[in-house]
Every structure is written in C-alpha cells, then in structure tokens.
Design a protein around this motif. Structure first.
Motif, PDB file in Angstrom:
ATOM      1  N   LEU A  44       0.720  -1.370   0.104  1.00 23.79           N
ATOM      2  CA  LEU A  44       0.012  -0.127   0.129  1.00 23.79           C
ATOM      3  C   LEU A  44       0.868   1.388   0.104  1.00 23.79           C
ATOM      4  CD1 LEU A  44      -2.822  -1.355   2.546  1.00 23.79           C
ATOM      5  CD2 LEU A  44      -2.931  -0.570   0.067  1.00 23.79           C
ATOM      6  N   ALA A  45       2.029   1.353   0.745  1.00 18.10           N
ATOM      7  CA  ALA A  45       2.998   2.340   0.698  1.00 18.10           C
ATOM      8  C   ALA A  45       3.288   2.773  -0.570  1.00 18.10           C
ATOM      9  CB  ALA A  45       4.078   2.222   1.826  1.00 18.10           C
ATOM     10  N   LEU A  46       3.809   1.582  -1.383  1.00 19.54           N
ATOM     11  CA  LEU A  46       4.218   1.871  -2.829  1.00 19.54           C
ATOM     12  C   LEU A  46       3.090   2.237  -3.739  1.00 19.54           C
ATOM     13  CD1 LEU A  46       6.265  -1.493  -3.229  1.00 19.54           C
ATOM     14  CD2 LEU A  46       7.393   0.650  -3.202  1.00 19.54           C
ATOM     15  N   ALA A  47       1.990   1.810  -3.521  1.00 22.54           N
ATOM     16  CA  ALA A  47       0.793   2.097  -4.188  1.00 22.54           C
ATOM     17  C   ALA A  47       0.487   3.680  -3.970  1.00 22.54           C
ATOM     18  CB  ALA A  47      -0.464   1.380  -3.995  1.00 22.54           C
ATOM     19  N   ALA A  48       0.573   3.972  -2.802  1.00 22.05           N
ATOM     20  CA  ALA A  48       0.195   5.517  -2.421  1.00 22.05           C
ATOM     21  C   ALA A  48       1.297   6.433  -3.013  1.00 22.05           C
ATOM     22  CB  ALA A  48       0.748   5.745  -0.621  1.00 22.05           C
ATOM     23  N   ALA A  73       0.498   2.279  13.879  1.00 17.19           N
ATOM     24  CA  ALA A  73       1.751   2.932  13.373  1.00 17.19           C
ATOM     25  C   ALA A  73       1.473   2.842  11.745  1.00 17.19           C
ATOM     26  CB  ALA A  73       2.857   2.213  13.892  1.00 17.19           C
ATOM     27  N   ALA A  74       1.409   1.479  11.278  1.00 20.57           N
ATOM     28  CA  ALA A  74       1.239   1.552   9.795  1.00 20.57           C
ATOM     29  C   ALA A  74       0.201   2.191   9.077  1.00 20.57           C
ATOM     30  CB  ALA A  74       1.187   0.072   9.372  1.00 20.57           C
ATOM     31  N   THR A  75      -0.999   2.457   9.867  1.00 17.77           N
ATOM     32  CA  THR A  75      -2.003   3.092   9.693  1.00 17.77           C
ATOM     33  C   THR A  75      -1.838   4.695   9.400  1.00 17.77           C
ATOM     34  OG1 THR A  75      -3.750   1.479  10.427  1.00 17.77           O
ATOM     35  CG2 THR A  75      -4.416   3.884  10.000  1.00 17.77           C
ATOM     36  N   ALA A  76      -1.039   4.999  10.612  1.00 17.46           N
ATOM     37  CA  ALA A  76      -0.505   6.443  10.396  1.00 17.46           C
ATOM     38  C   ALA A  76       0.387   6.745   9.581  1.00 17.46           C
ATOM     39  CB  ALA A  76       0.193   6.723  11.855  1.00 17.46           C
ATOM     40  N   THR A  77       1.282   5.899   9.106  1.00 12.10           N
ATOM     41  CA  THR A  77       2.356   5.903   7.732  1.00 12.10           C
ATOM     42  C   THR A  77       1.568   6.314   6.798  1.00 12.10           C
ATOM     43  OG1 THR A  77       4.009   4.706   9.186  1.00 12.10           O
ATOM     44  CG2 THR A  77       4.293   5.007   6.834  1.00 12.10           C
ATOM     45  N   LEU A  78       0.620   5.341   6.400  1.00 10.97           N
ATOM     46  CA  LEU A  78      -0.126   5.350   5.043  1.00 10.97           C
ATOM     47  C   LEU A  78      -0.819   6.706   5.077  1.00 10.97           C
ATOM     48  CD1 LEU A  78      -0.547   3.696   2.470  1.00 10.97           C
ATOM     49  CD2 LEU A  78      -2.602   2.768   3.630  1.00 10.97           C
ATOM     50  N   SER A  79      -1.434   7.120   6.049  1.00 12.62           N
ATOM     51  CA  SER A  79      -2.406   8.110   6.073  1.00 12.62           C
ATOM     52  C   SER A  79      -1.364   9.414   6.002  1.00 12.62           C
ATOM     53  CB  SER A  79      -2.966   8.417   7.390  1.00 12.62           C
ATOM     54  OG  SER A  79      -3.867   7.443   7.823  1.00 12.62           O
ATOM     55  N   HIS A 137       5.056   9.072  18.634  1.00 16.61           N
ATOM     56  CA  HIS A 137       5.686   9.386  17.451  1.00 16.61           C
ATOM     57  C   HIS A 137       5.618  10.870  17.419  1.00 16.61           C
ATOM     58  CE1 HIS A 137       3.939   5.494  16.451  1.00 16.61           C
ATOM     59  NE2 HIS A 137       4.721   5.389  15.297  1.00 16.61           N
ATOM     60  N   PRO A 138       7.060  11.580  17.468  1.00 22.01           N
ATOM     61  CA  PRO A 138       7.356  13.020  17.395  1.00 22.01           C
ATOM     62  C   PRO A 138       6.871  13.318  15.875  1.00 22.01           C
ATOM     63  CG  PRO A 138       9.209  11.821  17.375  1.00 22.01           C
ATOM     64  CD  PRO A 138       8.279  10.905  17.672  1.00 22.01           C
ATOM     65  N   ALA A 139       7.074  14.859  15.871  1.00 20.01           N
ATOM     66  CA  ALA A 139       6.716  15.516  14.413  1.00 20.01           C
ATOM     67  C   ALA A 139       7.838  14.728  13.290  1.00 20.01           C
ATOM     68  CB  ALA A 139       6.799  16.970  14.569  1.00 20.01           C
ATOM     69  N   GLY A 140       7.112  14.436  12.377  1.00 15.99           N
ATOM     70  CA  GLY A 140       7.989  13.958  11.277  1.00 15.99           C
ATOM     71  C   GLY A 140       8.194  12.478  11.114  1.00 15.99           C
ATOM     72  N   HIS A 141       7.547  11.672  12.389  1.00 21.93           N
ATOM     73  CA  HIS A 141       7.685  10.165  12.455  1.00 21.93           C
ATOM     74  C   HIS A 141       5.992   9.546  12.213  1.00 21.93           C
ATOM     75  CE1 HIS A 141      11.700   9.910  14.290  1.00 21.93           C
ATOM     76  NE2 HIS A 141      11.587  11.097  14.294  1.00 21.93           N
ATOM     77  N   ALA A 142       5.085  10.476  12.240  1.00 38.81           N
ATOM     78  CA  ALA A 142       3.736  10.132  11.830  1.00 38.81           C
ATOM     79  C   ALA A 142       2.779  11.673  12.160  1.00 38.81           C
ATOM     80  CB  ALA A 142       3.185   9.193  13.033  1.00 38.81           C
ATOM     81  N   PRO A 143       1.831  11.527  11.304  1.00 38.82           N
ATOM     82  CA  PRO A 143       0.833  12.811  11.592  1.00 38.82           C
ATOM     83  C   PRO A 143       0.599  12.844  12.828  1.00 38.82           C
ATOM     84  CG  PRO A 143       0.126  11.318   9.883  1.00 38.82           C
ATOM     85  CD  PRO A 143       1.117  10.479  10.420  1.00 38.82           C
ATOM     86  N   ALA A 144       0.139  14.146  13.322  1.00 41.75           N
ATOM     87  CA  ALA A 144      -0.240  14.281  14.653  1.00 41.75           C
ATOM     88  C   ALA A 144      -1.568  13.709  14.920  1.00 41.75           C
ATOM     89  CB  ALA A 144      -0.565  15.842  14.794  1.00 41.75           C
ATOM     90  N   ARG A 145      -1.789  13.279  16.333  1.00 51.80           N
ATOM     91  CA  ARG A 145      -3.055  12.445  16.643  1.00 51.80           C
ATOM     92  C   ARG A 145      -3.997  13.567  17.085  1.00 51.80           C
ATOM     93  NH1 ARG A 145       1.623  11.106  16.200  1.00 51.80           N
ATOM     94  NH2 ARG A 145       2.200  11.041  18.256  1.00 51.80           N
TER      95      ARG A 145
END
Length: 329
Positions: A44-48, A73-79, A137-145
């Motif tokens: 999914l990351a490649l597709a994104a 964490a994976a959901t956050a990354t894909l988001s 996750h700090p800024a730059g590691h995932a979107p803010a919650r």
C-alpha cells in the motif's frame, strides 16, 4: 454505488492499482494474507507513492497477525503518504488464519483489539496485555494525533454485526449478503467474477482464468465452514475431495488454500474439469454486461454502497476495464 477493486497482494499490485486509478475506480483494497502474499502495508505504501486520487486500504486486516500498535503505526504512515485516501477493514480471518491451521479470531478479541487500535490513533494511553502504552511518534515520524480513518468490519453473523455497529464506520461483506446490511450506512461488498461475452460458455479458457479462482471459493468455503459432506453436494465436489483427502489430515489446509484467490490449484482444477464450472454464474459475479448490471442493481437494493471486484487471470488491466464498463451501463 461506488465501484472499487481488490487484489491478493502481489509484487505487481502497486502497478495494478495505478491502472485502477487511471480507469476511475474508487478504492483499492489489498489482502492481508502473509502466508502467501507480499506484505500488505509495504504494498500500500508503494501504491500511495505512485497514485494521487484512488482510495487505499487493507481489506481485511486480521488482528492476531500484528500487535495493535503495529497496525496503528502502519495506518499512520499510510495516512501521511496518502492523506484523506485511507480506509481500514478488519476481519476474523479466513485465508489469513485458516491457511496457517488456525480457526477464526473470537469476536470478543476483535472488539477489544479495535477499541485499542482506535484509541491509539486518537493519541490515548491504553492498556494492552497488561502493559500501558501510547503512540509516542514525534513530529516527522507520523501525523499528529488524532488520526481519523474509516474502519470497516468484515461480518456475516450477529456477533460480527454488533461489533460493526458499535465500533465500525461501515460493513465489509463477502460470499453472502447478511440481512443486517441495511442497518449500515456504508457497505463494501467483495465479489469475484468476470464479464463474459455473449454466448461465451462458463468453461471457456477466459472464464477459467478470470473467474475460476473466485469460483473455487465455493469449494474452499464449503469445506472450511461446513465440512466434506457439504463439498460433496457441489458439482465436482467428489473430485475435489479426492485430491484434498489424499494429503495427510494435519496438512490438508495447506493444499486447500494453495493459490487461493489467484489460480486454480490441483483440487480446484479437478473439480472444474468434472463440471464444477456450471455453478460459475451462481457463485461469482460473472455474466454478460447486462447480467452483471442487473446483479449490481440487486446488490444496491440490498444495501451495498460500494461493490468491490477482485480481477484474476493474466490480463488484470483488461478485467478491470471490462468490469467498470459493465458497471456503468
């Protein structure tokens, strides 16, 4: 009704998702079957990275395969990679568990898992397996919650419907149309099949390659959920069982699920050649353009808001194009 597609996760799936976006599909769902597939989140990351518009999501995630923090964490990354395009579906596991010799996840565990997963995405502190944790996750590691994504629940019975109604944003259904579909505002329904030419027989090479893997689910499902006696009632069932039961009992699940949703395995091929193909129109979304359009109208009348087709065979791009053309008559 929205028209989406699904793929048994393979190395060329990102390329197929690019084609689906170009054709105009709403979303691409990708299977979580690690015993036979490429990793769902990597795919999914490649597709994104290669698309701009099409929705993306795992359909369905099986909770026992990953810690809720890992899926959060994976959901956050894909988001972050595909903002506003992500949806997630969860299920108790058919191929994702039975192909490894396990039964389905209990619904009580599913409910606990989804509550924990949702709370993590909101940024809350949770308790899981006796430990306290939070997405750090700090800024730059995932979107803010909080991270908001629609969550669909794969359910066919009343226990699943309760979880879907209480914890989900939509229903992800397949194989049968549960009566409670109309209770949900969003219903994605997964189908297999192909558009047949006028007069094309159900045992054509095209029908076999493009719809045969979906047709074989009628045998796989009957065997897993109802046992050998149910398989014997199906055309080609005896021939299918002869091959499956030639393997040691403790390893039969490995042969039942070989090439699942991808191609016909040896048992499937034996059943197909013995006349099993006669049920193709009954157990898959296969037929002429007009027949498929009528079937889609029936789905919509029963509450389906998003039809999901999984193309098979050597010409996935053509299957995607032909189905979308039929759906838009």
């Amino acid at each position: 009704m929205l028209v989406s597609c699904a793929f048994p996760t393979a190395l060329d799936t990102p390329d197929n998702i690019v084609v689906a976006e170009q054709l105009g599909y709403h979303r691409a769902w990708v299977y979580d079957t690690p015993q036979q597939s490429a990793d769902v989140w990597m795919t999914l990351a490649l597709a994104a990275d290669r698309t701009d518009r099409i929705g993306l999501g795992p359909g369905v995630l099986v909770p026992s395969l990953r810690h809720p923090m890992v899926n959060a964490a994976a959901t956050a990354t894909l988001s972050a990679l595909a903002p506003g395009r992500v949806a997630v579906a969860f299920g108790t596991g058919f191929t994702g568990r039975r192909a490894m010799g396990y039964g389905a996840v209990r619904w009580s565990f599913m409910a606990s898992y989804i509550r924990a997963y949702r709370a993590l995405l909101r940024g809350e502190v949770i308790e899981w397996e006796g430990a306290t944790m939070q997405m750090l996750h700090p800024a730059g590691h995932a979107p803010a919650r909080p991270i908001e994504v629609p969550i669909y629940i794969g359910a066919l019975g009343p226990k699943g419907n309760t979880v879907a109604r209480d914890l989900g944003d939509g229903l992800f259904a397949t194989l049968q149309s549960p009566e409670f579909m109309s209770e949900h505002e969003h219903v994605a329904f997964l189908e297999w099949g192909t558009v047949l030419d006028d007069g094309e027989p159900t045992d054509s090479e095209h029908a076999r390659d493009a719809a045969g893997p979906g047709w074989a689910l009628s045998l796989h499902g009957a065997y897993e959920f109802a046992g050998p006696d149910a398989v014997r009632t199906l055309p080609g069932g005896d021939e299918w069982l002869d091959i499956v039961e030639s393997h040691p009992d403790g390893r039969r699940h490995l042969f039942v699920h070989a090439d699942h949703c991808v191609a016909l395995n040896a048992a499937d091929e034996a059943a197909w050649q013995a006349g099993g193909h006669r049920t193709l129109r009954e157990v898959t979304l296969s037929g002429t353009r007009e027949e498929i359009r009528r079937a889609l109208d029936a789905h919509e009348a029963h509450g389906v808001t998003e039809i999901v087709i999984q193309p098979c065979g050597p010409a996935v791009d053509r299957e995607l194009e032909r189905f979308l053309d039929a759906a838009r008559i």
